[in-house]
Design a protein around this motif. Structure first.
Motif, PDB file in Angstrom:
ATOM      1  N   THR A   1      38.161  34.578  38.132  1.00 55.45           N
ATOM      2  CA  THR A   1      38.971  36.018  38.347  1.00 55.45           C
ATOM      3  C   THR A   1      40.083  35.566  37.139  1.00 55.45           C
ATOM      4  O   THR A   1      40.907  34.467  37.603  1.00 55.45           O
ATOM      5  CB  THR A   1      39.429  36.398  39.475  1.00 55.45           C
TER       6      THR A   1
ATOM      7  N   ARG B   1      35.502  37.651  36.048  1.00 54.99           N
ATOM      8  CA  ARG B   1      35.947  39.203  36.428  1.00 54.99           C
ATOM      9  C   ARG B   1      37.440  38.987  35.596  1.00 54.99           C
ATOM     10  O   ARG B   1      38.325  38.156  36.036  1.00 54.99           O
ATOM     11  CB  ARG B   1      36.218  39.178  37.915  1.00 54.99           C
TER      12      ARG B   1
ATOM     13  N   ARG C   1      41.175  41.370  35.263  1.00 52.33           N
ATOM     14  CA  ARG C   1      42.002  42.211  35.836  1.00 52.33           C
ATOM     15  C   ARG C   1      43.250  42.310  35.236  1.00 52.33           C
ATOM     16  O   ARG C   1      43.813  41.185  34.520  1.00 52.33           O
ATOM     17  CB  ARG C   1      42.184  41.833  37.394  1.00 52.33           C
TER      18      ARG C   1
ATOM     19  N   GLN D   1      39.809  50.051  38.906  1.00 54.46           N
ATOM     20  CA  GLN D   1      39.683  49.260  39.622  1.00 54.46           C
ATOM     21  C   GLN D   1      39.856  47.875  39.313  1.00 54.46           C
ATOM     22  O   GLN D   1      40.250  46.874  40.010  1.00 54.46           O
ATOM     23  CB  GLN D   1      38.254  49.011  40.659  1.00 54.46           C
ATOM     24  N   ASP D   2      40.114  47.604  37.856  1.00 54.79           N
ATOM     25  CA  ASP D   2      40.578  46.520  37.395  1.00 54.79           C
ATOM     26  C   ASP D   2      41.962  46.231  37.342  1.00 54.79           C
ATOM     27  O   ASP D   2      42.563  45.200  36.870  1.00 54.79           O
ATOM     28  CB  ASP D   2      39.825  46.316  35.729  1.00 54.79           C
TER      29      ASP D   2
ATOM     30  N   VAL E   1      45.350  45.469  39.049  1.00 53.98           N
ATOM     31  CA  VAL E   1      46.024  45.110  40.294  1.00 53.98           C
ATOM     32  C   VAL E   1      47.169  46.060  40.589  1.00 53.98           C
ATOM     33  O   VAL E   1      48.092  46.221  39.620  1.00 53.98           O
ATOM     34  CB  VAL E   1      46.413  43.617  40.114  1.00 53.98           C
TER      35      VAL E   1
ATOM     36  N   LEU F   1      47.821  39.186  47.095  1.00 51.97           N
ATOM     37  CA  LEU F   1      46.560  39.365  46.477  1.00 51.97           C
ATOM     38  C   LEU F   1      45.456  38.688  46.984  1.00 51.97           C
ATOM     39  O   LEU F   1      44.267  39.463  47.028  1.00 51.97           O
ATOM     40  CB  LEU F   1      46.751  39.343  45.050  1.00 51.97           C
ATOM     41  N   LEU F   2      45.418  37.265  47.041  1.00 48.73           N
ATOM     42  CA  LEU F   2      44.126  36.704  47.459  1.00 48.73           C
ATOM     43  C   LEU F   2      43.914  36.937  48.905  1.00 48.73           C
ATOM     44  O   LEU F   2      42.760  37.070  49.109  1.00 48.73           O
ATOM     45  CB  LEU F   2      44.543  35.143  47.216  1.00 48.73           C
TER      46      LEU F   2
ATOM     47  N   ALA G   1      44.262  39.945  50.314  1.00 48.71           N
ATOM     48  CA  ALA G   1      43.831  41.176  50.286  1.00 48.71           C
ATOM     49  C   ALA G   1      42.276  41.186  49.749  1.00 48.71           C
ATOM     50  O   ALA G   1      41.351  42.027  50.036  1.00 48.71           O
ATOM     51  CB  ALA G   1      44.839  42.244  49.449  1.00 48.71           C
ATOM     52  N   GLU G   2      41.961  40.212  48.803  1.00 44.80           N
ATOM     53  CA  GLU G   2      40.690  39.968  48.399  1.00 44.80           C
ATOM     54  C   GLU G   2      39.541  39.092  49.195  1.00 44.80           C
ATOM     55  O   GLU G   2      38.583  38.961  48.581  1.00 44.80           O
ATOM     56  CB  GLU G   2      40.710  39.481  46.996  1.00 44.80           C
TER      57      GLU G   2
ATOM     58  N   GLU H   1      40.101  35.918  49.410  1.00 48.31           N
ATOM     59  CA  GLU H   1      39.685  34.779  48.778  1.00 48.31           C
ATOM     60  C   GLU H   1      40.762  33.577  49.297  1.00 48.31           C
ATOM     61  O   GLU H   1      41.769  33.502  49.566  1.00 48.31           O
ATOM     62  CB  GLU H   1      40.354  34.977  47.281  1.00 48.31           C
TER      63      GLU H   1
ATOM     64  N   TRP I   1      41.266  31.569  40.510  1.00 50.37           N
ATOM     65  CA  TRP I   1      41.899  32.495  39.890  1.00 50.37           C
ATOM     66  C   TRP I   1      42.714  31.775  39.025  1.00 50.37           C
ATOM     67  O   TRP I   1      43.425  30.848  39.099  1.00 50.37           O
ATOM     68  CB  TRP I   1      42.878  33.390  40.984  1.00 50.37           C
TER      69      TRP I   1
END
Length: 231
Positions: free
Chosen positions: A11, A113, A115, A137-138, A140, A156-157, A159-160, A162, A168
């Motif tokens: 990502t 991916r 973003r 959706q791309d 943030v 963020l990680l 929430a994903e 990850e 990333w």
């Protein structure tokens, strides 16, 4: 080999001002300086110092502090509206960097991916430059988060879902943003532009994994998975 592949970034977070639009940071700095000087006299160098310090912070809050400190708070709303509506400054249009579309197509073809990691929101005029290149959706949703805060990245990680931040990668022109991402465990690439000087960047060297001055070079960085380029 599978383990090596798993360790590669999958990502990529791309800043807009100074990255996807290479000329946006310098034009926004010029516009901010003109806006401030409509109401009070401030040397360009002072505006530049403030711009570099707050460019990764939430826009409204940081500009409120700046305009209040200069005694021109009553003009804040109008100047924020002017900055958000910008598509050109002094006859020079804000544009996507050369090779952005080809870069995006190549990286997506390789399974990355991409973003957009920017303080812009839907009402920001320059965001329209990305229509057809990135879907909703791309983007943030930073809301009022600061890109200079490591918790923004860890949040963020989380929430994903990850658990491997090293997968990333952040591409930004601000060393403050790269510092925060590196502390959070992400890989980092500095996109060199016209605003941040060598002197600005030098103290942050340990937080920068690689450097690029174009999307062709950024593609090389990703192909070699973070091999540092010469400054």
């Amino acid at each position: 080999m599978d383990r090596d592949r798993d360790c590669r970034a999958h990502t990529v977070l791309l800043d807009f001002d100074g990255v996807l639009s290479l000329n946006a940071s310098s034009l926004l700095l010029k516009a901010l300086h003109e806006g401030i000087n409509r109401h009070t006299d401030l040397p360009y160098e002072a505006t530049a110092a403030q711009f570099k310090a707050i460019s990764t912070f939430p826009q409204r809050e940081s500009l409120h502090m700046l305009f209040t400190g200069l005694g021109i708070e009553r003009h804040l709303a109008a100047e924020i509206a002017a900055l958000r509506s910008l598509t050109a400054v002094g006859g020079t249009a804000l544009t996507l960097g050369e090779g952005v579309r080809e870069f995006c197509a190549e990286q997506r073809a390789h399974g990355l991916r991409l973003r957009v990691f920017s303080t812009m929101d839907r009402a920001t005029a320059r965001r329209a430059l990305l229509d057809g290149l990135f879907d909703d959706q791309d983007f943030v949703p930073l809301d009022h988060a600061s890109k200079a805060d490591p918790d923004t990245y860890t949040g963020l990680l989380a929430a994903e879902g990850e658990s491997h931040p090293e997968r990333w990668l952040l591409v930004d022109d601000s060393p403050l943003a790269l510092r925060a991402a590196k502390i959070a465990g992400l890989r980092t690439v500095l996109m060199r532009g016209e605003v941040f000087t060598d002197a600005d960047v030098a103290p942050f060297g340990s937080y920068i994994d690689a450097r690029a001055t174009s999307f062709a070079q950024l593609g090389d960085v990703l192909r070699t998975d973070g091999a540092a380029l010469p400054a």
